[in-house]
Design a protein around this motif. Structure first.
Motif, PDB file in Angstrom:
ATOM      1  N   ASP A  73      10.398   0.671  -5.756  1.00 37.09           N
ATOM      2  CA  ASP A  73      10.645   2.039  -5.323  1.00 37.09           C
ATOM      3  C   ASP A  73      10.540   2.899  -6.577  1.00 37.09           C
ATOM      4  O   ASP A  73      11.464   2.942  -7.388  1.00 37.09           O
ATOM      5  N   ASN A  74       9.411   3.548  -6.755  1.00 35.96           N
ATOM      6  CA  ASN A  74       9.192   4.306  -7.991  1.00 35.96           C
ATOM      7  C   ASN A  74      10.121   5.505  -8.103  1.00 35.96           C
ATOM      8  O   ASN A  74      10.476   5.914  -9.214  1.00 35.96           O
ATOM      9  N   ALA A  75      10.522   6.073  -6.981  1.00 40.02           N
ATOM     10  CA  ALA A  75      11.454   7.203  -7.026  1.00 40.02           C
ATOM     11  C   ALA A  75      12.814   6.764  -7.573  1.00 40.02           C
ATOM     12  O   ALA A  75      13.490   7.528  -8.252  1.00 40.02           O
ATOM     13  N   LYS A  76      13.190   5.530  -7.286  1.00 33.52           N
ATOM     14  CA  LYS A  76      14.465   4.996  -7.774  1.00 33.52           C
ATOM     15  C   LYS A  76      14.300   4.205  -9.065  1.00 33.52           C
ATOM     16  O   LYS A  76      15.275   3.686  -9.603  1.00 33.52           O
ATOM     17  N   LYS A  77      13.059   4.074  -9.536  1.00 33.14           N
ATOM     18  CA  LYS A  77      12.777   3.308 -10.755  1.00 33.14           C
ATOM     19  C   LYS A  77      13.364   1.900 -10.646  1.00 33.14           C
ATOM     20  O   LYS A  77      14.003   1.393 -11.579  1.00 33.14           O
ATOM     21  N   THR A  78      13.140   1.280  -9.526  1.00 31.31           N
ATOM     22  CA  THR A  78      13.720  -0.033  -9.264  1.00 31.31           C
ATOM     23  C   THR A  78      12.678  -0.970  -8.676  1.00 31.31           C
ATOM     24  O   THR A  78      11.862  -0.560  -7.840  1.00 31.31           O
ATOM     25  N   VAL A  79      12.715  -2.213  -9.121  1.00 34.01           N
ATOM     26  CA  VAL A  79      11.884  -3.258  -8.535  1.00 34.01           C
ATOM     27  C   VAL A  79      12.811  -4.315  -7.939  1.00 34.01           C
ATOM     28  O   VAL A  79      13.906  -4.553  -8.461  1.00 34.01           O
ATOM     29  N   TYR A  80      12.380  -4.902  -6.840  1.00 37.01           N
ATOM     30  CA  TYR A  80      13.207  -5.845  -6.101  1.00 37.01           C
ATOM     31  C   TYR A  80      12.502  -7.191  -5.981  1.00 37.01           C
ATOM     32  O   TYR A  80      11.275  -7.276  -6.012  1.00 37.01           O
ATOM     33  N   LEU A  81      13.314  -8.222  -5.815  1.00 37.22           N
ATOM     34  CA  LEU A  81      12.782  -9.538  -5.479  1.00 37.22           C
ATOM     35  C   LEU A  81      13.641 -10.092  -4.341  1.00 37.22           C
ATOM     36  O   LEU A  81      14.791 -10.468  -4.557  1.00 37.22           O
ATOM     37  N   GLN A  82      13.079 -10.078  -3.145  1.00 44.44           N
ATOM     38  CA  GLN A  82      13.745 -10.655  -1.989  1.00 44.44           C
ATOM     39  C   GLN A  82      13.423 -12.140  -1.950  1.00 44.44           C
ATOM     40  O   GLN A  82      12.250 -12.516  -1.891  1.00 44.44           O
ATOM     41  N   MET A  83      14.456 -12.960  -1.985  1.00 46.39           N
ATOM     42  CA  MET A  83      14.272 -14.413  -2.028  1.00 46.39           C
ATOM     43  C   MET A  83      14.876 -15.029  -0.773  1.00 46.39           C
ATOM     44  O   MET A  83      16.087 -14.942  -0.561  1.00 46.39           O
ATOM     45  N   ASN A  84      14.039 -15.631   0.041  1.00 45.82           N
ATOM     46  CA  ASN A  84      14.467 -16.280   1.275  1.00 45.82           C
ATOM     47  C   ASN A  84      14.210 -17.780   1.189  1.00 45.82           C
ATOM     48  O   ASN A  84      13.449 -18.252   0.337  1.00 45.82           O
ATOM     49  N   SER A  85      14.827 -18.513   2.081  1.00 49.09           N
ATOM     50  CA  SER A  85      14.646 -19.973   2.141  1.00 49.09           C
ATOM     51  C   SER A  85      14.806 -20.599   0.759  1.00 49.09           C
ATOM     52  O   SER A  85      13.993 -21.414   0.319  1.00 49.09           O
ATOM     53  N   LEU A  86      15.863 -20.228   0.104  1.00 47.85           N
ATOM     54  CA  LEU A  86      16.070 -20.696  -1.270  1.00 47.85           C
ATOM     55  C   LEU A  86      16.289 -22.198  -1.329  1.00 47.85           C
ATOM     56  O   LEU A  86      16.876 -22.805  -0.414  1.00 47.85           O
ATOM     57  N   LYS A  87      15.800 -22.783  -2.417  1.00 47.03           N
ATOM     58  CA  LYS A  87      15.897 -24.222  -2.640  1.00 47.03           C
ATOM     59  C   LYS A  87      16.660 -24.471  -3.941  1.00 47.03           C
ATOM     60  O   LYS A  87      16.663 -23.608  -4.833  1.00 47.03           O
ATOM     61  N   PRO A  88      17.266 -25.637  -4.090  1.00 49.87           N
ATOM     62  CA  PRO A  88      17.952 -25.929  -5.360  1.00 49.87           C
ATOM     63  C   PRO A  88      17.042 -25.772  -6.571  1.00 49.87           C
ATOM     64  O   PRO A  88      17.512 -25.361  -7.642  1.00 49.87           O
TER      65      PRO A  88
END
Length: 124
Positions: A73-88
């Motif tokens: 989101d460039n307006a918020k100057k933020t980058v995200y990483l959505q992590m699903n189905s996480l593994k050990p």
């Protein structure tokens, strides 16, 4: 100068989800390619995902493709990483990074600024 601050790490059970955030300083955030890397104990830092300045192009390591999603989101100057189905094996310190000048995106040396990292632990 660019400062990056990650948040959102924690402990989660296998199969669960987490969303990491990386807040950036600097007026020209929207010009940067942004990336996520991770480093597990005793291992080299490895590429996870990257996103172009516009968000129109995304890139993923094979190990996370289909499970992780990078966005910005460039307006918020933020980058995200959505992590699903996480593994050990996803357990690591996760770092965000900013590439101000180059065209590379999958090696650490492509990036100019780094955050301090956030711990992600996935229990089995």
């Amino acid at each position: 100068q660019v400062q990056l601050v990650e948040s959102g790490g924690g402990l989660v059970q296998a199969g669960g989800s987490l969303r990491l955030s990386c807040a950036a300083s600097g007026r020209t955030f929207s010009w940067y390619t942004m990336g996520w890397f991770r480093q597990a104990p005793g291992k080299e830092r490895e590429f996870v995902a990257a996103i172009s300045w516009s968000g129109g192009s995304t890139y993923y390591a094979d190990s996370v493709k289909g499970r992780f999603t990078i966005s910005r989101d460039n307006a918020k100057k933020t980058v995200y990483l959505q992590m699903n189905s996480l593994k050990p094996e996803d357990t690591a310190v996760y770092y965000c990074a900013a590439n101000l000048y180059g065209s590379g995106r999958e090696t650490s040396s492509d990036y100019d600024y780094w955050g301090q990292g956030t711990q992600v632990t996935v229990s089995s």
